[in-house]
Design a protein around this motif. Structure first.
Motif, PDB file in Angstrom:
ATOM      1  N   SER A  36       0.816  -1.217   0.000  1.00  9.00           N
ATOM      2  CA  SER A  36       0.000   0.000   0.000  1.00  9.00           C
ATOM      3  C   SER A  36       0.854   1.272   0.000  1.00  9.00           C
ATOM      4  CB  SER A  36      -0.954  -0.008   1.206  1.00  9.00           C
ATOM      5  OG  SER A  36      -1.737   1.169   1.238  1.00  9.00           O
ATOM      6  N   PRO A  37       1.894   1.385   0.862  1.00  6.85           N
ATOM      7  CA  PRO A  37       2.736   2.585   0.801  1.00  6.85           C
ATOM      8  C   PRO A  37       3.429   2.760  -0.546  1.00  6.85           C
ATOM      9  CG  PRO A  37       3.137   1.401   2.836  1.00  6.85           C
ATOM     10  CD  PRO A  37       2.269   0.536   2.005  1.00  6.85           C
ATOM     11  N   ASN A  39       2.251   1.748  -3.429  1.00  8.17           N
ATOM     12  CA  ASN A  39       1.219   2.178  -4.374  1.00  8.17           C
ATOM     13  C   ASN A  39       0.915   3.668  -4.206  1.00  8.17           C
ATOM     14  OD1 ASN A  39      -0.826   1.892  -6.367  1.00  8.17           O
ATOM     15  ND2 ASN A  39      -2.368   1.689  -4.750  1.00  8.17           N
ATOM     16  N   THR A  40       0.808   4.119  -2.963  1.00  9.82           N
ATOM     17  CA  THR A  40       0.550   5.536  -2.699  1.00  9.82           C
ATOM     18  C   THR A  40       1.695   6.406  -3.196  1.00  9.82           C
ATOM     19  OG1 THR A  40      -0.756   4.956  -0.743  1.00  9.82           O
ATOM     20  CG2 THR A  40       0.042   7.224  -0.897  1.00  9.82           C
ATOM     21  N   SER A  41       2.918   5.952  -2.996  1.00  9.65           N
ATOM     22  CA  SER A  41       4.095   6.744  -3.353  1.00  9.65           C
ATOM     23  C   SER A  41       4.342   6.786  -4.856  1.00  9.65           C
ATOM     24  CB  SER A  41       5.328   6.190  -2.643  1.00  9.65           C
ATOM     25  OG  SER A  41       6.496   6.879  -3.029  1.00  9.65           O
ATOM     26  N   GLY A  43       2.134   5.375  -7.368  1.00 12.88           N
ATOM     27  CA  GLY A  43       0.954   5.414  -8.226  1.00 12.88           C
ATOM     28  C   GLY A  43       0.948   4.348  -9.302  1.00 12.88           C
TER      29      GLY A  43
END
Length: 403
Positions: A36-37, A39-41, A43
């Protein structure tokens, strides 16, 4: 079970192997916390990051036969040393990667090759060649427990580091922790004290692999181990996502992974003792059958913190506890001379399942919005794996001596 390990040299070899596995498996089994981190970082999307992690699952297995063969032929020290360095390098480079191909290089190749070279095939093969026969089953349980302890320790530590320093700081910290295991390699580079008895004909590594691949019992064993890889890779990669879908905090996922590791310490030690008392194929049957039952119960249960913790404890008991009986069957069928190589081939089958478990989990979430079909597949595969172990050709254990 520890009576057979009651010699300083035996304990030194066993605990050193367990310590190295603690680091390599703790690092590898906690990567789902970064999904998840990342993916957030970046994209890049869950499917793309899952692909990189899935390639890592396959690579970890693909390197096992070659790492085991290199250790069987040249000794384990160089293989383990190179593996730890590559794992540290892959972890250190990951924060600099902003594309799918970059993550494939750092996580899918470098980290996976490194952790694979410092994993079961090399460590169990090297220890089995250096330990007396009566100590091998107990030692395999302790070594396996080291990997589980790594997951128990690394998951909450890395989750805390992610929260304190961000995922990049946690990755760099992971690289430093990996390098701390290098001094343990020296113990496993000592000369062989308990040499395996020579067979009447040593066909060589690759001829031995060919003969093993033609053995139906070995084929059934590897098919069952495929399911184990599918199951484990799916959960370590996507359990945080499942927790999120249930509306629970991320801490539930990290603690569930930690509980899996803690529970498997007991499971691995118990599996080591069972290998000494029962035929390993029956041990594997009950392990795989229990997984099918536990997943079915999980699907029917309310999705609360407690449900995840109980589910993690139940699954964790058999999590990597399949390794001692699987390695024991390989040793019984073909001896320990090339155990690192032949068990490495079994681990390749395990990680083909691991690739599919990690990658298909990402596709399932992208296509259907949840992991329901993955859970159904898990039940079917676990049931099939349990049944496949029953026809394996394994001689009964000798009767204990009577006074």
């Amino acid at each position: 079970m520890f009576r057979t390990l009651n010699q300083p040299a035996v304990w030194a070899i066993t605990l050193s192997a367990a310590g190295i596995l603690m680091v390599t498996m703790g690092a590898r089994q906690s990567l789902g916390l970064f999904l998840s981190p990342l993916n957030t970082s970046t994209g890049l999307g869950v499917a793309s990051i899952s692909l990189a992690m899935a390639i890592g699952q396959f690579t970890w297995g693909a390197v096992q036969p070659f790492a085991g063969a290199a250790a069987d032929r040249y000794g384990p020290a160089r293989v383990l040393f190179a593996g730890l360095l590559l794992l540290a390098l892959g972890s250190a480079l990951t924060p600099f990667m902003s594309s799918t191909w970059g993550l494939i290089l750092s996580l899918g190749l470098l980290s996976a090759i490194g952790s694979g070279a410092g994993s079961f095939s090399v460590l169990i093969g090297a220890s089995s060649q250096r330990l007396p026969l009566e100590a091998r089953a107990a030692a395999s349980g302790v070594i396996n427990a080291g990997g589980s302890f790594g997951q128990f320790v690394f998951a909450p530590i890395l989750q805390t580091l992610i929260q304190l320093f961000g995922w990049m700081g946690a990755m760099w910290s992971l690289a430093v922790m990996t390098l701390a295991a290098l001094p343990l390699v020296r113990v496993l580079s000592q000369p062989v004290e308990y040499s395996p008895k020579p067979t009447s004909r040593d066909a060589g590594i690759w001829q031995s692999v060919q003969e093993a691949m033609a053995d139906r019992s070995y084929q059934f064993l590897n098919l069952g181990f495929f399911t184990c890889g599918f199951h484990i890779a799916f959960l370590v990669t996507h359990l945080p996502g499942e927790v999120d879908l249930c509306g629970l905090p991320t801490s539930v996922a990290s603690w569930a992974l930690a509980i899996i590791g803690l529970s498997n310490i007991a499971g691995s030690l118990y599996a080591g003792s069972c290998v000494a008392r029962y035929r390993s194929k029956y041990v594997l049957f009950w392990m795989y059958a229990s997984r099918a039952v536990m997943v079915a119960i999980y699907l029917l249960a309310p999705k609360t913190d407690l449900t995840f913790y109980i589910f993690a404890a139940g699954l964790g008991f058999t999590w990597l506890a399949t390794v001692p009986p699987t390695a024991a069957i390989v040793g019984k069928l073909f001896g320990v001379r090339y155990l690192g190589t032949l068990f490495g081939v079994s681990l390749l089958s395990h990680q083909i399942g691991g690739f599919l478990g990690a990658y298909l989990g990402g596709l399932a979430l992208t296509q259907f919005g949840d992991y329901a079909w993955m859970w159904y597949a898990d039940i079917v595969l676990a049931t099939a794996a349990a049944l496949l172990n029953l026809p394996i050709r394994e001689a009964p254990l000798p009767e204990p001596a009577r006074g």
